[in-house]
Structure formats: C-alpha cells, structure tokens
Design a protein around this motif. Structure first.
Motif, PDB file in Angstrom:
ATOM      1  N   ILE A  48      -6.718  -0.238  -8.743  1.00 41.04           N
ATOM      2  CA  ILE A  48      -7.889   0.526  -9.174  1.00 41.04           C
ATOM      3  C   ILE A  48      -7.939   0.694 -10.686  1.00 41.04           C
ATOM      4  O   ILE A  48      -8.970   0.507 -11.315  1.00 41.04           O
ATOM      5  CB  ILE A  48      -7.920   1.903  -8.485  1.00 41.04           C
ATOM      6  CG1 ILE A  48      -8.206   1.730  -6.991  1.00 41.04           C
ATOM      7  CG2 ILE A  48      -8.964   2.810  -9.112  1.00 41.04           C
ATOM      8  CD1 ILE A  48      -9.540   1.087  -6.682  1.00 41.04           C
ATOM      9  N   CYS A  49      -6.823   1.065 -11.310  1.00 41.99           N
ATOM     10  CA  CYS A  49      -6.868   1.318 -12.756  1.00 41.99           C
ATOM     11  C   CYS A  49      -5.886   0.442 -13.533  1.00 41.99           C
ATOM     12  O   CYS A  49      -5.757   0.587 -14.743  1.00 41.99           O
ATOM     13  CB  CYS A  49      -6.597   2.788 -13.058  1.00 41.99           C
ATOM     14  SG  CYS A  49      -5.136   3.439 -12.253  1.00 41.99           S
ATOM     15  N   ASP A  56      -3.237   5.882  -0.434  1.00 34.78           N
ATOM     16  CA  ASP A  56      -4.476   5.108  -0.289  1.00 34.78           C
ATOM     17  C   ASP A  56      -4.600   4.031  -1.361  1.00 34.78           C
ATOM     18  O   ASP A  56      -5.673   3.447  -1.530  1.00 34.78           O
ATOM     19  CB  ASP A  56      -5.695   6.048  -0.368  1.00 34.78           C
ATOM     20  CG  ASP A  56      -5.743   7.025   0.788  1.00 34.78           C
ATOM     21  OD1 ASP A  56      -5.323   6.637   1.894  1.00 34.78           O
ATOM     22  OD2 ASP A  56      -6.181   8.177   0.577  1.00 34.78           O
ATOM     23  N   ASP A  57      -3.536   3.782  -2.093  1.00 35.34           N
ATOM     24  CA  ASP A  57      -3.599   2.848  -3.214  1.00 35.34           C
ATOM     25  C   ASP A  57      -3.088   1.465  -2.815  1.00 35.34           C
ATOM     26  O   ASP A  57      -2.064   1.335  -2.139  1.00 35.34           O
ATOM     27  CB  ASP A  57      -2.750   3.354  -4.374  1.00 35.34           C
ATOM     28  CG  ASP A  57      -3.291   4.639  -4.965  1.00 35.34           C
ATOM     29  OD1 ASP A  57      -4.505   4.885  -4.807  1.00 35.34           O
ATOM     30  OD2 ASP A  57      -2.514   5.386  -5.578  1.00 35.34           O
ATOM     31  N   ARG A  82       1.026  11.563  -7.140  1.00 32.93           N
ATOM     32  CA  ARG A  82      -0.162  11.682  -7.991  1.00 32.93           C
ATOM     33  C   ARG A  82       0.213  12.199  -9.381  1.00 32.93           C
ATOM     34  O   ARG A  82      -0.403  11.814 -10.381  1.00 32.93           O
ATOM     35  CB  ARG A  82      -1.189  12.604  -7.336  1.00 32.93           C
ATOM     36  CG  ARG A  82      -1.727  12.082  -6.006  1.00 32.93           C
ATOM     37  CD  ARG A  82      -2.379  10.723  -6.137  1.00 32.93           C
ATOM     38  NE  ARG A  82      -2.807  10.204  -4.837  1.00 32.93           N
ATOM     39  CZ  ARG A  82      -3.250   8.977  -4.634  1.00 32.93           C
ATOM     40  NH1 ARG A  82      -3.333   8.119  -5.643  1.00 32.93           N
ATOM     41  NH2 ARG A  82      -3.601   8.587  -3.425  1.00 32.93           N
ATOM     42  N   LYS A 114      -1.114  -1.002  -9.994  1.00 33.94           N
ATOM     43  CA  LYS A 114      -2.160  -0.387  -9.184  1.00 33.94           C
ATOM     44  C   LYS A 114      -3.498  -1.073  -9.458  1.00 33.94           C
ATOM     45  O   LYS A 114      -3.925  -1.193 -10.604  1.00 33.94           O
ATOM     46  CB  LYS A 114      -2.267   1.108  -9.515  1.00 33.94           C
ATOM     47  CG  LYS A 114      -3.281   1.849  -8.658  1.00 33.94           C
ATOM     48  CD  LYS A 114      -3.370   3.313  -9.061  1.00 33.94           C
ATOM     49  CE  LYS A 114      -4.494   4.004  -8.306  1.00 33.94           C
ATOM     50  NZ  LYS A 114      -4.687   5.395  -8.752  1.00 33.94           N
ATOM     51  N   GLU A 155      -8.367  13.792 -10.757  1.00 37.46           N
ATOM     52  CA  GLU A 155      -8.377  13.093  -9.472  1.00 37.46           C
ATOM     53  C   GLU A 155      -8.483  14.099  -8.332  1.00 37.46           C
ATOM     54  O   GLU A 155      -7.613  14.943  -8.157  1.00 37.46           O
ATOM     55  CB  GLU A 155      -7.099  12.255  -9.304  1.00 37.46           C
ATOM     56  CG  GLU A 155      -7.090  10.999 -10.148  1.00 37.46           C
ATOM     57  CD  GLU A 155      -6.109   9.967  -9.607  1.00 37.46           C
ATOM     58  OE1 GLU A 155      -6.104   9.730  -8.388  1.00 37.46           O
ATOM     59  OE2 GLU A 155      -5.357   9.424 -10.406  1.00 37.46           O
ATOM     60  N   GLN A 197       1.602   9.217 -11.050  1.00 35.56           N
ATOM     61  CA  GLN A 197       0.510   8.288 -11.343  1.00 35.56           C
ATOM     62  C   GLN A 197      -0.252   8.707 -12.598  1.00 35.56           C
ATOM     63  O   GLN A 197      -0.652   7.862 -13.412  1.00 35.56           O
ATOM     64  CB  GLN A 197      -0.423   8.251 -10.129  1.00 35.56           C
ATOM     65  CG  GLN A 197      -1.459   7.149 -10.158  1.00 35.56           C
ATOM     66  CD  GLN A 197      -2.325   7.253  -8.936  1.00 35.56           C
ATOM     67  OE1 GLN A 197      -3.398   7.853  -8.982  1.00 35.56           O
ATOM     68  NE2 GLN A 197      -1.874   6.713  -7.828  1.00 35.56           N
ATOM     69  N   TYR A 249      -0.676   6.364 -15.936  1.00 36.07           N
ATOM     70  CA  TYR A 249      -1.984   6.079 -16.521  1.00 36.07           C
ATOM     71  C   TYR A 249      -1.995   6.493 -17.986  1.00 36.07           C
ATOM     72  O   TYR A 249      -2.490   5.758 -18.856  1.00 36.07           O
ATOM     73  CB  TYR A 249      -3.097   6.808 -15.764  1.00 36.07           C
ATOM     74  CG  TYR A 249      -4.474   6.461 -16.294  1.00 36.07           C
ATOM     75  CD1 TYR A 249      -5.193   5.399 -15.755  1.00 36.07           C
ATOM     76  CD2 TYR A 249      -5.039   7.176 -17.356  1.00 36.07           C
ATOM     77  CE1 TYR A 249      -6.437   5.047 -16.257  1.00 36.07           C
ATOM     78  CE2 TYR A 249      -6.281   6.842 -17.863  1.00 36.07           C
ATOM     79  CZ  TYR A 249      -6.970   5.783 -17.305  1.00 36.07           C
ATOM     80  OH  TYR A 249      -8.197   5.431 -17.819  1.00 36.07           O
ATOM     81  N   LEU A 290      -1.365  -1.765  -4.220  1.00 31.69           N
ATOM     82  CA  LEU A 290      -0.526  -2.135  -5.349  1.00 31.69           C
ATOM     83  C   LEU A 290      -0.240  -3.637  -5.295  1.00 31.69           C
ATOM     84  O   LEU A 290       0.009  -4.197  -4.225  1.00 31.69           O
ATOM     85  CB  LEU A 290       0.803  -1.372  -5.319  1.00 31.69           C
ATOM     86  CG  LEU A 290       0.737   0.148  -5.124  1.00 31.69           C
ATOM     87  CD1 LEU A 290       2.144   0.734  -5.130  1.00 31.69           C
ATOM     88  CD2 LEU A 290      -0.125   0.794  -6.193  1.00 31.69           C
ATOM     89  N   GLN A 294       0.831  -1.192   0.000  1.00 29.53           N
ATOM     90  CA  GLN A 294       0.000   0.000   0.000  1.00 29.53           C
ATOM     91  C   GLN A 294       0.870   1.249   0.000  1.00 29.53           C
ATOM     92  O   GLN A 294       1.828   1.354   0.767  1.00 29.53           O
ATOM     93  CB  GLN A 294      -0.937   0.028   1.216  1.00 29.53           C
ATOM     94  CG  GLN A 294      -1.907   1.205   1.163  1.00 29.53           C
ATOM     95  CD  GLN A 294      -3.145   0.986   2.010  1.00 29.53           C
ATOM     96  OE1 GLN A 294      -3.484  -0.145   2.331  1.00 29.53           O
ATOM     97  NE2 GLN A 294      -3.826   2.061   2.360  1.00 29.53           N
TER      98      GLN A 294
END
Length: 330
Positions: free
Chosen positions: A163-164, A134-135, A278, A161, A270, A281, A285, A137, A131
């Motif tokens: 989530i995505c 808040d992600d 971020r 990650k 975000e 990130q 993405y 991995l 982690q």
C-alpha cells in the motif's frame, strides 16, 4: 498485469528505489543494458609527488577504478580490493533470483559520495507475497556491490508493504536477513557459501512474518496505543547532552520532540486496529518516507536515500524500532 503496474508505481515512489529501472529481459547482457550497467571497468595507477621538485611516483597503496566507456571515476580502491565487475554481479543476482523462483525485476546504478553513478550497483527481485493483518507484503531480495570499497557484495532479505511501499524489516546479521561478502581474493568462494544460506531464505521470511504477526496480535486501547507510539519515538530519539551547552545535562531537543509527535500523528491517521504492529508500521513509514535526511543537492538521484534507508542511519532506526516493538509484543 494491473497488480504488477501498481507495484511498479509504488516501488518507484519509494525514495530509496527511485533510481532503479524496471527490467524485462531474456538474458543477463540485456538486463544490464536496460539498467545502464553494461559498462566495462578498469583500474589505473594513481600518482603523487613527494615534493614540488620531485617527479611523480606511483602510489603503492591505492588504484583508481574507472568506467572504461565514459572515463568517469567510480572509486579509489586499496591494492588488496578485488573488483567484482557488473557482469559477474548481474549473473550472480540473476542466478540467485532464479534459484528462489523469480527473476530480477529492478536494477540500476547508485552513487557513493562524489564518485560517478555506478560506483555502487543494485539488483532487486520480488519473490512473492505474504499477508500480515490486512496488509499484503512483498518478499524482496536486494543485491548490492560497489567499486569504491564502500560496500561489500551484500544480500538483503526484506518485506515491503504494497500500500505505501515502506520496508517493514531492518537488515542485520542477527535477523538472518543480511549476508555480506568482502571484496577479497577469495570472494568467489565466499559467495558459494552465501548462496547456500540464501537457499534457506523462505525460513527467514517465515520468521520475519511470524514476528510481525506477534506484533499484530498484541492489541492496545486507542489511548494506550498513541502513548505507545510516543514512547517508541522517545526511545528512537532519546534525550541527549547538548554539545554546545553540556552544562544543561540530559535534555530533549525541539527537533527530537517534533519527531516523536510526528510518529504519533502518523499512527493516529490510520483508522485501523490498535496493535503493536500498527505502531511499528507508523515508525517504518516515518523512516522511509516522512523523515528528512541531508544530502548533496548536486547529486539528487536517489542514492542518498537508498544508502540511508537500507544501509545507514535509517536502517539503524528501523532496527531499534523493530527490537522495541517486538519487545512490546512478546
């Protein structure tokens, strides 16, 4: 079970992995069969004619690598190229995953150039979670090989990650998360050394996690962070001298400027803390999911995405972004 299903769905969404197959096996032959990798391989001579009226002669420098079952061409290899068949690489991947406390979860065929599917092969193991901020991995191990001289037997240690499903780490020897073994006569001995290095994989993951945490602790004001995202894009896509109009000197193309602005849009979308992490990130993405890449429409099976994101220009962009963002945070 629900968590596993969600993770499987997310990995299948990822362009680089969409042609891999989820495997649930009790032995390696079963795993290879599920992944459609249970085909034997053979080499055949190649022939050439020195002139229109001369007989065919054996080409002394190269051989053809053939799928024995389908007779499809998997590659053209040099005489010194030692083929590691699918069974050997599959057993290797299974054994290493077991040594790291897991098993192979995805495997499949990749395409290289215009050769048939299976000219490259891939195995992926998921090795638990970490982690950052808040992600959540996922630690992943990817093992690839080729039958066409395009790729060594290669081991990649990365973080994905959940989530995505974008990879948060670039692969490079200087990050200690990339090990290559060339297809030479002594490749089996070299693999023994590679396996010793892989036993220290946890220390590599700890270093990667630490660097991401350093990025996460480095905060910006909102306006500053949007500017940082744009500056990152400017370094990923710097001004260049036009090939068609060199007299204009250094300039930024409209395409490069649009990519920089898109990076800022992804960051601003975000509603989270404004940190270097971020910003990075948003870049990963963009590289994994949002960026357009060129590929042969006749062979749209996901291989081009894998080759680009894991081994090609996408990985080079991610290395650049990772280095720049770590520099911002230190």
């Amino acid at each position: 079970m629900k968590k596993k299903t969600q993770l499987q769905h997310l990995i299948r969404r990822t362009r680089a992995f969409r042609n891999l197959i989820s495997v649930d096996y009790t032995n390696v032959p079963q795993m290879l069969k599920q992944a459609k990798l249970n085909f034997p391989i053979e080499t055949r001579d190649l022939y050439y004619k020195a002139g229109a009226d001369t007989p065919y002669q054996v080409l002394p420098t190269n051989t053809a690598v053939i799928n024995s079952r389908t007779k499809e061409l998997l590659g053209v290899a040099g005489k010194g190229y030692k083929i590691a068949d699918n069974t050997f690489v599959g057993c290797l991947a299974h054994d290493i995953a077991q040594e790291l406390g897991s098993k192979i979860t995805y495997a499949g065929r990749l395409r290289s150039g215009n050769f048939a599917p299976g000219s490259r092969i891939c195995f992926q193991a998921l090795l638990g979670t970490e982690q950052v901020a808040d992600d959540v991995l996922v630690k992943q191990l990817i093992i690839t090989s080729s039958h066409d001289m395009s790729m060594s037997i290669t081991f990649y240690l990365g973080l994905l990650k959940i989530i995505c499903a974008n990879g948060l780490v670039a692969y490079d020897k200087k990050f200690n998360n990339l090990i290559k073994v060339k297809h030479t006569a002594n490749y089996k001995e070299s693999i023994k050394e590679a396996r010793k290095k892989l036993l220290t994989a946890n220390s590599t993951y700890n270093t990667l996690k630490h660097n991401l945490e350093v990025m996460a602790r480095t905060k910006f004001r909102k306006r500053e962070s949007s500017k940082a995202a744009y500056n990152l894009g400017s370094q990923m896509y710097p001004p260049a001298i036009s090939k068609t109009h060199p007299e204009k000197g250094w300039s930024t193309t409209t395409k490069a400027e649009n990519k920089r602005k898109r990076l800022v849009e992804l960051y601003d979308a975000e509603e989270v803390d404004h940190s270097v992490y971020r910003v990075y990130q948003a870049a990963t993405y963009f590289i994994d999911h949002d960026r357009a890449i060129s590929y042969n429409k006749d062979y749209d099976d996901g291989s081009e995405y894998f080759n680009n994101i894991i081994t090609g220009s996408g990985n080079e962009l991610k290395k650049k972004a990772y280095t720049i963002c770590l520099g911002m945070a230190v």
